[in-house]
Scaffold this motif. Structure first.
Motif, short mmCIF file in Angstrom:
data_model
loop_
_atom_site.label_atom_id
_atom_site.label_comp_id
_atom_site.label_asym_id
_atom_site.label_seq_id
_atom_site.Cartn_x
_atom_site.Cartn_y
_atom_site.Cartn_z
N TYR A 19 -65.25 -20.50 44.76
CA TYR A 19 -66.41 -20.19 45.53
C TYR A 19 -66.11 -18.91 46.71
CZ TYR A 19 -68.48 -24.06 43.31
OH TYR A 19 -69.16 -24.98 42.67
N ASN A 20 -66.89 -17.81 46.23
CA ASN A 20 -66.27 -16.63 47.27
C ASN A 20 -67.38 -16.07 48.08
OD1 ASN A 20 -64.74 -14.21 47.29
ND2 ASN A 20 -66.37 -13.46 46.41
N HIS A 21 -68.72 -16.20 47.49
CA HIS A 21 -69.80 -15.03 48.27
C HIS A 21 -70.93 -16.02 48.23
CE1 HIS A 21 -69.91 -14.29 44.00
NE2 HIS A 21 -71.17 -13.95 44.12
N GLN A 22 -72.03 -15.50 49.13
CA GLN A 22 -73.34 -15.98 49.11
C GLN A 22 -74.32 -14.71 48.89
OE1 GLN A 22 -72.33 -18.41 52.91
NE2 GLN A 22 -73.93 -19.38 52.05
N LEU A 23 -75.33 -14.79 48.61
CA LEU A 23 -76.59 -13.95 48.55
C LEU A 23 -77.50 -14.02 49.48
CD1 LEU A 23 -76.53 -13.78 44.74
CD2 LEU A 23 -75.26 -12.05 46.30
N GLN A 32 -83.04 -15.63 53.90
CA GLN A 32 -82.53 -16.98 53.51
C GLN A 32 -81.11 -16.55 52.68
OE1 GLN A 32 -85.38 -19.27 51.26
NE2 GLN A 32 -86.51 -19.88 52.97
N THR A 33 -80.43 -17.74 52.58
CA THR A 33 -79.08 -17.38 51.87
C THR A 33 -78.84 -18.36 50.88
OG1 THR A 33 -78.15 -16.24 53.95
CG2 THR A 33 -76.56 -17.01 52.57
N LEU A 53 -84.11 -20.56 46.86
CA LEU A 53 -84.53 -20.03 48.12
C LEU A 53 -86.31 -20.03 48.11
CD1 LEU A 53 -82.12 -17.06 48.37
CD2 LEU A 53 -81.97 -19.45 49.54
N SER A 54 -86.80 -20.79 48.99
CA SER A 54 -88.26 -20.90 49.09
C SER A 54 -88.96 -19.41 49.11
CB SER A 54 -88.73 -21.65 50.29
OG SER A 54 -88.45 -20.94 51.62
N ILE A 55 -88.25 -18.53 49.81
CA ILE A 55 -89.05 -17.05 49.92
C ILE A 55 -89.28 -16.21 48.79
CG2 ILE A 55 -88.46 -16.84 52.41
CD1 ILE A 55 -86.17 -15.02 51.52
N CYS A 101 -68.55 -16.85 51.83
CA CYS A 101 -69.13 -18.52 52.17
C CYS A 101 -68.76 -18.99 53.55
CB CYS A 101 -68.30 -19.25 51.14
SG CYS A 101 -69.04 -18.92 49.45
N VAL A 102 -69.76 -19.81 53.95
CA VAL A 102 -69.43 -20.21 55.18
C VAL A 102 -68.25 -21.11 55.34
CG1 VAL A 102 -70.41 -21.90 56.89
CG2 VAL A 102 -71.96 -20.70 55.62
#
Length: 175
Positions: A19-23, A32-33, A53-55, A101-102
């Motif tokens: 796991y490396n990244h988020q969008l 939103q992420t 993502l709800s948006i 990623c967090v």
């Protein structure tokens, strides 16, 4: 037309999948992420993460494709295309942003051996697209000047193109 954004991701062959990244997606100032994504995430994984993502989901969502044969290593990056297909998304989506990623990134990963980049391929919005189809009953048509484009605006101004060859695949028209 729909907006299309491309995600390119690659890593050194010495870096294992992880796991490396988020969008991060922003629409009309609201962001939103996604959850964290693997280096080698499938198109379905990326599509699901974005559509969670709800948006996006509330406005019709996205469709995602991925190159079939890429390894994801340097020189053979994975390329994803994100199609913002929702009717309510037309013209409203900013270019996505890649975030770490967090929980952090896999051990040994840094900017010298891995990279994720996003760019907009098609701006979308209210841009009209037209297709031109030519046909011939017989004879050779290769490299024959076949047609010219003429465009007029509502003020009676018009612009004419040069002659395009019969087999032309891309038309560039700059008034």
């Amino acid at each position: 037309g729909i907006k299309v954004q491309q995600i390119a991701i690659h890593r050194s062959s010495s870096v294992v999948d992880g796991y490396n990244h988020q969008l991060k997606v922003t629409i009309q100032g609201v962001s939103q992420t996604t959850a964290c994504l693997l280096f080698d995430a499938s198109a379905s994984d990326v599509e699901s993460a974005l559509n969670s993502l709800s948006i996006l989901l509330d406005k019709g969502g996205v469709f995602v494709t991925k190159t079939d044969t890429s390894s994801g290593f340097v020189g053979d990056a994975h390329f994803y295309k994100v199609y913002f297909v929702g009717e309510q998304l037309i013209g409203d989506v900013d270019e996505m942003v890649v975030e770490q990623c967090v929980a952090g990134i896999p051990p040994g990963v840094d900017s010298t051996n891995s990279h994720v980049h996003i760019r907009t391929l098609i701006q979308g919005g209210k841009t009209e697209h037209q297709r031109i189809t030519l046909s011939s009953d017989s004879g050779s048509t290769s490299d024959t000047p076949a047609f010219r484009l003429s465009i007029s605006d509502s003020n009676a101004n018009s612009w004419n193109s040069h002659c395009y060859a019969w087999g032309c695949r891309l038309l560039t028209f700059l008034p």
